[in-house]
Design a protein around this motif. Structure first.
Motif, PDB file in Angstrom:
ATOM      1  N   GLU B  16      10.640 -25.458  25.838  1.00  0.00           N
ATOM      2  CA  GLU B  16       9.277 -25.029  25.474  1.00  0.00           C
ATOM      3  C   GLU B  16       9.288 -23.683  24.778  1.00  0.00           C
ATOM      4  O   GLU B  16       8.394 -23.380  23.984  1.00  0.00           O
ATOM      5  N   ASP B  17      10.284 -22.851  25.064  1.00  0.00           N
ATOM      6  CA  ASP B  17      10.376 -21.525  24.429  1.00  0.00           C
ATOM      7  C   ASP B  17      10.568 -21.616  22.921  1.00  0.00           C
ATOM      8  O   ASP B  17      10.436 -20.611  22.222  1.00  0.00           O
ATOM      9  N   ASP B  18      10.915 -22.799  22.406  1.00  0.00           N
ATOM     10  CA  ASP B  18      11.137 -22.962  20.968  1.00  0.00           C
ATOM     11  C   ASP B  18       9.845 -23.229  20.208  1.00  0.00           C
ATOM     12  O   ASP B  18       9.881 -23.459  18.990  1.00  0.00           O
ATOM     13  N   ALA B  19       8.690 -23.186  20.906  1.00  0.00           N
ATOM     14  CA  ALA B  19       7.431 -23.575  20.263  1.00  0.00           C
ATOM     15  C   ALA B  19       7.131 -22.730  19.026  1.00  0.00           C
ATOM     16  O   ALA B  19       6.718 -23.260  17.995  1.00  0.00           O
ATOM     17  N   TRP B  59      16.809 -38.823  21.702  1.00  0.00           N
ATOM     18  CA  TRP B  59      17.772 -37.953  21.020  1.00  0.00           C
ATOM     19  C   TRP B  59      17.055 -37.049  20.043  1.00  0.00           C
ATOM     20  O   TRP B  59      16.784 -37.446  18.902  1.00  0.00           O
ATOM     21  N   TYR B  60      16.781 -35.827  20.447  1.00  0.00           N
ATOM     22  CA  TYR B  60      16.059 -34.873  19.596  1.00  0.00           C
ATOM     23  C   TYR B  60      16.731 -33.522  19.755  1.00  0.00           C
ATOM     24  O   TYR B  60      16.887 -33.037  20.872  1.00  0.00           O
ATOM     25  N   ARG B  61      17.176 -32.913  18.645  1.00  0.00           N
ATOM     26  CA  ARG B  61      17.927 -31.665  18.751  1.00  0.00           C
ATOM     27  C   ARG B  61      17.346 -30.587  17.858  1.00  0.00           C
ATOM     28  O   ARG B  61      16.814 -30.861  16.784  1.00  0.00           O
ATOM     29  N   ALA B  62      17.498 -29.359  18.341  1.00  0.00           N
ATOM     30  CA  ALA B  62      17.171 -28.177  17.546  1.00  0.00           C
ATOM     31  C   ALA B  62      18.378 -27.833  16.692  1.00  0.00           C
ATOM     32  O   ALA B  62      19.526 -27.903  17.155  1.00  0.00           O
TER      33      ALA B  62
END
Lengths: 186, 183
Positions: B16-19, B59-62
């Motif tokens: 969540e910190d990547d919002a 499968w979801y990546r930053a």
């Protein structure tokens, strides 16, 4: 699906004079459906296994066919019992749907499937809101079905490699499409 | 050496910190131009997207750039297994999609991410035979990403997807499992 045929005399050329009508299915059609639903050769290119009795076929009719947004019985002009089935199934995008068809083997090689697919593309765009593309996926080895689509005016777009596993085999499939703006083949 | 390290990027899970970082590209009309979704206008939309769509996703990546002084993602990449058909047709394919912040375009970030994602999913999913991607016919940059990532162009599918309500022609690309790729 139609099989490969020896060259036919011109008078018997596929689809030239074949007339079909498409109508909704009824539970009473189950016995006529067994003609293709129980046939391993008709079932071979399809996702389903041949039916061994009418009970599960009735369930399929009731639970899948009757509520389906666009599923039609293929009838010859001369009779009301179905000789095959054709469906146009929605996808994740409202603008495109997938064509499927199956024909009892007794009617292969006479242009019946081609005539049915022509009727589909002549009518389905007016009946399904937002539909602009009908696509069909055919095994690269199913030459007869490829010819049906080509004679019905579909455009071959690509070979999709290792697209799906059908009955244990990984298949390369050709994708064809017919747009709402494409010319109908008379 | 794995594809990610070569490209100078790393792929990691989202939190969540990547919002706020996600909001940077998800609010940019240039980035979302070829996506179904409209641009976000508030960071809360990005936070909700992470919680509702990203965290439960298979499968979801930053995408992070190696060697930069923080761990903020500059884009994202996701792989969707195809929905299983009814009957006895089994799933063997998945599709990949990616988005990169405009400031990081033109550096091979998307290409590196696609290569790394392809390597990862072919290794993680033994059932996978085909990884596909579509790029809008008017998006040559994305088409180049896929070609450089080793995908084969198969053809143009007319009016294939609805983009913000309009049907678009899409170029279909795919990578298939090689005989030599270990399961």
């Amino acid at each position: 699906m139609e099989k490969s045929q020896e060259p036919q005399p011109a008078a018997a050329a596929a689809s030239g004079g074949v007339e079909v009508t498409l109508r909704r299915f009824d539970l009473a059609d189950v016995d006529a459906m067994m003609a293709w639903a129980s046939d391993p050769e008709a079932a071979a290119p399809c996702r389903w296994e041949p039916y061994e009795s009418t009970d599960p076929l009735l369930v399929y009719l009731r639970d899948t066919v009757l509520p389906h947004p666009w599923f039609r019985a293929i009838c010859l002009a001369t009779a009301d019992h179905p000789v095959g089935a054709v469906s146009v199934t929605p996808t994740a995008d409202a603008c495109r749907a997938e064509l499927g068809y199956v024909l009892a083997r007794a009617h292969w090689g006479k242009g019946v499937a081609t005539a049915a697919v022509r009727r589909v593309v002549a009518t389905v765009f007016g009946e399904v809101e937002g539909l602009e593309r009908v696509e069909a996926l055919v095994d690269v080895r199913n030459a007869a079905s490829q010819r049906v689509l080509e004679k019905a005016g579909f455009r071959r777009e690509a070979v999709l490699r290792k697209y799906c596993v059908l009955k244990g085999d990984v298949k390369d499939m050709i994708i064809y499409s017919f747009l709402s703006t494409d010319p109908l083949v008379s | 050496m794995d594809a990610a390290a070569v490209a100078g990027i790393t792929l990691r899970e989202f939190t969540e910190d990547d919002a706020e970082a996600l909001f940077v590209w998800a609010s940019d009309p240039r980035v979302v131009r070829f996506q179904r979704r409209e641009a976000y206008s508030h960071v809360d939309e990005a936070r909700r997207y992470i919680v509702d769509k990203i965290l439960p996703h298979p499968w979801y990546r930053a995408i992070c750039v190696s060697g930069s002084n923080d761990d903020r993602p500059v884009g994202s990449i996701s792989v969707n297994p195809a929905a299983e058909n009814d009957g006895c047709c089994c799933c063997c394919r998945a599709s990949v999609g990616y988005r990169v912040a405009q400031a990081y375009w033109g550096r091979g970030v998307a290409t590196g991410a696609v290569r790394a994602a392809a390597e990862a999913v072919f290794a993680e999913w033994p059932w996978l035979e085909r990884l596909e991607a579509v790029a809008d016919v008017e998006n040559p940059a994305s088409q180049r990403v896929l070609e450089k990532a080793g995908f084969v162009r198969e053809g143009v599918l007319r009016r294939y997807v609805l983009l913000k309500g309009r049907p678009r022609d899409m170029v279909m690309f795919s990578r298939v499992r090689e005989e030599t790729t270990p399961r």
